[in-house]
Design an enzyme around this catalytic site. Structure first.
Site, PDB file in Angstrom:
ATOM      1  N   CYS C  83       0.822  -1.217   0.000  1.00 14.88           N
ATOM      2  CA  CYS C  83       0.000   0.000   0.000  1.00 14.88           C
ATOM      3  C   CYS C  83       0.852   1.261   0.000  1.00 14.88           C
ATOM      4  O   CYS C  83       0.328   2.359  -0.159  1.00 14.88           O
ATOM      5  CB  CYS C  83      -0.928  -0.002   1.205  1.00 14.88           C
ATOM      6  SG  CYS C  83      -1.866  -1.516   1.304  1.00 14.88           S
ATOM      7  N   CYS C 204     -13.354   0.645   7.439  1.00 13.38           N
ATOM      8  CA  CYS C 204     -12.411   0.148   6.430  1.00 13.38           C
ATOM      9  C   CYS C 204     -12.424   1.036   5.191  1.00 13.38           C
ATOM     10  O   CYS C 204     -13.480   1.462   4.729  1.00 13.38           O
ATOM     11  CB  CYS C 204     -12.804  -1.265   5.990  1.00 13.38           C
ATOM     12  SG  CYS C 204     -12.976  -2.423   7.350  1.00 13.38           S
ATOM     13  N   SER C 205     -11.242   1.253   4.641  1.00 12.73           N
ATOM     14  CA  SER C 205     -11.164   1.938   3.354  1.00 12.73           C
ATOM     15  C   SER C 205     -11.749   0.994   2.301  1.00 12.73           C
ATOM     16  O   SER C 205     -11.714  -0.221   2.457  1.00 12.73           O
ATOM     17  CB  SER C 205      -9.716   2.285   3.026  1.00 12.73           C
ATOM     18  OG  SER C 205      -8.909   1.143   3.048  1.00 12.73           O
ATOM     19  N   LYS C 327     -10.279   6.423   3.565  1.00 11.60           N
ATOM     20  CA  LYS C 327     -11.625   5.986   3.948  1.00 11.60           C
ATOM     21  C   LYS C 327     -12.700   6.518   3.009  1.00 11.60           C
ATOM     22  O   LYS C 327     -13.534   5.761   2.534  1.00 11.60           O
ATOM     23  CB  LYS C 327     -11.900   6.442   5.397  1.00 11.60           C
ATOM     24  CG  LYS C 327     -13.307   6.198   5.891  1.00 11.60           C
ATOM     25  CD  LYS C 327     -13.581   4.715   6.046  1.00 11.60           C
ATOM     26  CE  LYS C 327     -15.038   4.380   5.961  1.00 11.60           C
ATOM     27  NZ  LYS C 327     -15.581   4.358   4.590  1.00 11.60           N
ATOM     28  N   HIS C 331      -9.223   3.941  -1.847  1.00  8.83           N
ATOM     29  CA  HIS C 331      -7.861   3.420  -1.651  1.00  8.83           C
ATOM     30  C   HIS C 331      -7.468   2.485  -2.788  1.00  8.83           C
ATOM     31  O   HIS C 331      -7.394   1.269  -2.623  1.00  8.83           O
ATOM     32  CB  HIS C 331      -7.788   2.713  -0.291  1.00  8.83           C
ATOM     33  CG  HIS C 331      -6.438   2.194   0.090  1.00  8.83           C
ATOM     34  ND1 HIS C 331      -5.254   2.729  -0.379  1.00  8.83           N
ATOM     35  CD2 HIS C 331      -6.086   1.170   0.912  1.00  8.83           C
ATOM     36  CE1 HIS C 331      -4.237   2.051   0.143  1.00  8.83           C
ATOM     37  NE2 HIS C 331      -4.715   1.099   0.920  1.00  8.83           N
TER      38      HIS C 331
END
Lengths: 129, 348, 383
Positions: C83, C204-205, C327, C331
């Site tokens: 990421c 969660c994103s 978020k 992402h």
């Protein structure tokens, strides 16, 4: 799980073999070629204790396809009695009974299947005692 | 003298009650309980199979035997639910327990007597002096087709026995076998569930072979039923072992301790071996134990054991069968059971 | 080392871009950046992408992208650090310019996640395959373990976690490129579906397709292209154990604190000198932990800080994730680190519209991979 890749990890997954650094005494699980703590390259093989406690955990509700049949299931970071740490699924236990600090015992279980015709893949899981 | 130096069992935590199965198929639970004398049975978790059950049972046997796993020269697992059609169960077990590679390993199959088959051969190898110790296991995650009478009994569990000739906890005084081609129950290659011949599994199969082996064993040993403290017979349901015990002249009291089937179900290859394990858990030195297994197809193996002084030293070194049977039970409904037993068709 | 400036940016909308391929997404973002900066050539390309091999079956992404951008034979390199791929792609571009090797460099990031792959399994390749993922853990699971440890150790509350998502959605509502521009409430977060206890869906994103690109050049020539170049003050990076279980503590991300320590030292700055920060809020807990590890708040005070509004745009001590963060903005893993730089660029050049932080002079972007095994920190300054 491709079989050569699976076979390579058997000593760790089946019988918890780790390497104890001859330089600083740190137990590395899985074994390493150089100690992250002291850079020593000499180790002796040791077997981890199969008893320990939960340091932190979660309950997985959404998994990868491999484990989708088993949700919800708990996964925890365990510190075994000789100080080494590992990640393990929690077996059998009622999910309400999983908590930080709980004592566990490591057992031999099937961890995953490689589809319907591939390998059965085994290893350790933890049971709350 | 040769015999058992360590024993251990393993039962899964999950259970299903007769009521839950009967409800699904419109059967009368009271009639099933009365007819088969079964109340509930063990169910393996999704992460359990004959191999994991064997490993956990063998770990318990090693705790009692207190031997170096490297001294085990033979490992035999008897089961009719080996996870692989081709690939031995025992190789996974030896690597989990640190046995071998100087070890002879084989998977046995003879319906419900594969476990005693393993015990028979393991004991013989020790007796012949070929190996110092031999590990024999009877374990199953038994199959029974949905809606079939077998579904009420087919359960999961197993027991492991380490044979040796020093520090023996139960001597094996006599063994025998009684075998003929009797097509009472079978499962063809590639088939998921076994088939059986209904009432033909009774008189011409189970009773003929268990009584045949039992009588010959009594003859061979020159002993009478009342010479024994305990008797164990293969337990396809609650009723058959009681009937066969009576036919051979044993009393209810002699059978009671090893008669674990009403709450465990039929663990197939692990049935009479687990009955033996329950008996060894409570036996006193010099107790005589009579045991006859049965495997469809068909055959029976007979054993006569005599416990030694050592039995008291090992009983507490590993979990006892009664504890496993009564402890931490998790009851499943039929839907969960069907999922656990992989009876539901899924997309890959 | 030469001084380096960011002089232009481009990005696609973040979301489910069903009709766009990974090539389309990359090229759209990159052409946007090239046009925005007004450069006539590129000396070198860096492409941050985590898992194009699993998501769309395409590796060798550097070559693919220089080709489809019509830029052959310009050297083009794919950068992968899970990421953090985007942030580290930016860092590689920065080092390329700073070293004098290249004059004008394109730093981009891209991920096409909605093409039918098992996303949970693909993302899990950022953790140790044999000892973490083999045993059933997922990425939400790893951060959930961090959350449980943090809640246990510092009494961080479930509501404080929710406050992160609420704030970031509120910011993202004003970001036209954000995937989710809806305002959410604490109750909605607390009642959303559990994913990995204690984390819920709205912690969660999301799974996102998207691309982002910026152009860097040496400060000497930056004014040729723009009146408002933004200076890259410092770019640092640090590593930690790949497996969460091997860490001494689960409540501090060492790669973050080490990269931060180095960044503050090299830039001669303190946390309080930073005017706004884009943090890697892949999960609500990560924003809280990282805000502590960057020194914005004492250990254990990140939760109360967000709940008390200390990280909001209006009246916050340190506005965090003004873009909406991972978020709300989305992402697309490889693009995230670059998108953070774009938010800083917009903020430091006064182009952030309703999200604008007043008097924004110094911005910090923190981008991390896995459960924090890799982290890069880039500090930018308006000039």
């Amino acid at each position: 799980m491709i079989s050569p890749r699976y076979a390579r990890e058997i000593p760790q997954r089946y019988r918890l073999e780790a390497s104890k650094c001859k330089g600083c005494g740190k137990i590395n699980f899985p074994p390493r070629l150089t100690c992250p703590a002291c850079s020593s390259r000499e180790f002796e093989t040791v077997k981890l204790s199969d008893e320990g406690k939960i340091l932190t955990y979660t309950i997985i509700r959404v998994s990868s396809d491999t484990f989708s049949r088993e949700t919800p299931y708990a996964v925890a970071i365990i510190e075994v009695n000789d100080g080494a740490r590992l990640m393990a699924m929690i077996a059998d236990t009622n999910l309400n009974n999983v908590a930080i600090g709980k004592k566990v015992k490591l057992v031999f279980r099937k961890i995953q299947d490689e589809g319907v015709s591939g390998l059965h893949c085994y290893g350790y899981k933890a049971v709350v005692v | 003298m040769n015999g058992i130096v360590g024993y251990g069992s393993y039962l899964p935590h999950y259970r299903i009650k007769i009521e839950s199965i009967a409800k699904e198929w419109g059967d009368d639970p009271a009639a099933i309980k009365r007819g088969l004398q079964l109340f509930e049975k063990t169910v393996p978790g999704l992460d359990e199979d004959t191999i994991t059950i064997s490993v956990e049972a063998a770990k318990n046997a090693l705790k009692r035997a207190q031997i170096d796993p490297q001294d085990i020269g033979a490992v035999y697992i008897g089961s009719e639910s080996h996870p692989y059609a081709v690939k031995p169960s025992g190789t996974i077990l030896i690597d989990a327990l640190g046995i071998g590679p100087d070890v002879h390993v084989a998977s046995y199959e003879f319906a419900c007597k594969a476990g005693t088959e393993a015990m028979f051969v393991a004991n013989s190898l020790v007796k012949a002096g070929d190996v110092k110790y031999a590990l024999a296991i009877g374990a199953d995650t038994s199959q029974g087709a949905p809606g079939d009478a077998l579904e009420y009994s087919a359960s999961a569990g197993g027991s492991a026995f380490i044979m040796g000739d020093e520090n023996v906890v139960a001597e094996i005084l006599f063994t025998n076998s009684f075998t003929s081609d009797t097509p009472d129950f079978w499962r063809r290659e590639h088939e998921f569930y076994p088939r059986h011949a209904g009432r033909f599994t009774g008189e011409p199969a189970y009773f003929k072979h268990v009584v045949g082996a039992g009588k010959l064993l009594l003859e061979k040993s020159g002993m009478k039923p009342d010479d024994f403290k305990y008797a164990i017979f293969h337990m396809p349901n609650g009723k058959f072992p009681q009937v066969v015990g009576k036919k051979l002249g044993f009393t209810k009291e002699q059978l009671e301790t090893g008669w674990i089937v009403p709450w465990m179900g039929n663990t197939y290859s692990g049935s009479s071996p687990t009955g033996l394990s329950a008996v060894l858990d409570v036996a006193e030195p010099d107790d005589m134990i009579f045991m006859v297994s049965f495997g469809s197809g068909a055959g029976s193996d007979g054993f006569i054991y005599r416990t030694t002084e050592k039995i008291k030293e090992v009983q507490d070194k590993a979990p006892k069968l009664k504890e496993m049977l009564d402890h931490d039970k998790v009851y499943l409904d039929y839907g969960e059971y069907a999922k656990f037993r992989e009876k539901i068709i899924l997309n890959e | 080392m030469k001084e380096v400036a960011v002089i232009g940016f481009g990005m696609t909308k973040f979301g489910e871009l069903w009709n766009k391929s990974i090539k389309d997404i990359f090229v759209e973002a990159s052409l946007g950046a090239i046009d925005n900066a007004g450069v006539d050539h590129i000396d070198s390309i860096y492409v941050g992408a985590m898992s194009s091999g699993i998501f769309v079956g395409q590796e060798h992404l550097g070559a693919v992208m220089s080709d489809y951008l019509g830029m052959n034979p310009v050297p083009s390199t794919r950068v992968e650090s899970a990421c953090a791929s985007g942030g580290i792609s930016f860092r590689q571009a920065y080092l390329d310019v700073a070293s004098g090797n290249s004059e004008i460099v394109l730093a981009a990031g891209v991920e096409k996640m909605n093409d039918g792959a098992d996303v949970t399994a693909a993302l899990a390749t950022a953790a140790d395959q044999e000892y973490e993922v083999y045993n059933g853990v997922t990425f939400p699971g790893l951060y959930a373990m961090i959350a449980n440890a943090h809640m246990h150790e510092y009494k961080t509350t479930r509501k404080q976690l929710a406050a992160v998502a609420v704030k970031n959605h509120s910011n993202g509502a004003n970001n036209p490129n954000a995937q989710f521009r809806n305002i959410i409430t604490v109750d909605q977060v607390l009642n959303s579906t559990l994913v990995a206890d204690p984390l819920r869906l709205l912690d969660c994103s999301p799974v996102t397709d998207g691309g982002a690109a910026v152009i860097l050049c040496s400060m000497d020539i930056a004014k040729k292209f723009t009146d408002t170049p933004v200076k890259v003050v410092v770019s640092t990076q640090a590593s930690d154990t790949i497996s969460l279980y091997e860490r001494e503590t689960f409540t501090t991300l060492k790669a973050v604190s080490k990269a931060a320590e180095k960044a503050y030292k090299q830039a001669n700055l303190k946390p309080e000198n930073v005017d706004l920060a884009e943090l890697h809020d892949c999960f609500t807990i990560s924003e809280i932990v990282v805000s502590e590890d960057l020194g914005f708040f004492e250990k254990g005070c990140g939760g109360p800080a967000v709940e008390e509004g200390k990280t909001s745009i209006e009246g916050g001590e340190i506005p965090i994730n003004t873009s909406g963060g991972l978020k709300s903005k989305g992402h697309p893993v490889g693009a995230t680190g670059i998108a953070q730089i774009i938010e800083l660029y917009e903020q430091l050049t006064g182009q952030a519209g309703k999200r604008q932080v007043k008097n924004a002079h110094i911005g910090l972007a923190q981008n991390m991979g896995g459960s924090g095994a890799s982290c890069t920190i880039n500090i930018l300054e308006a000039v």
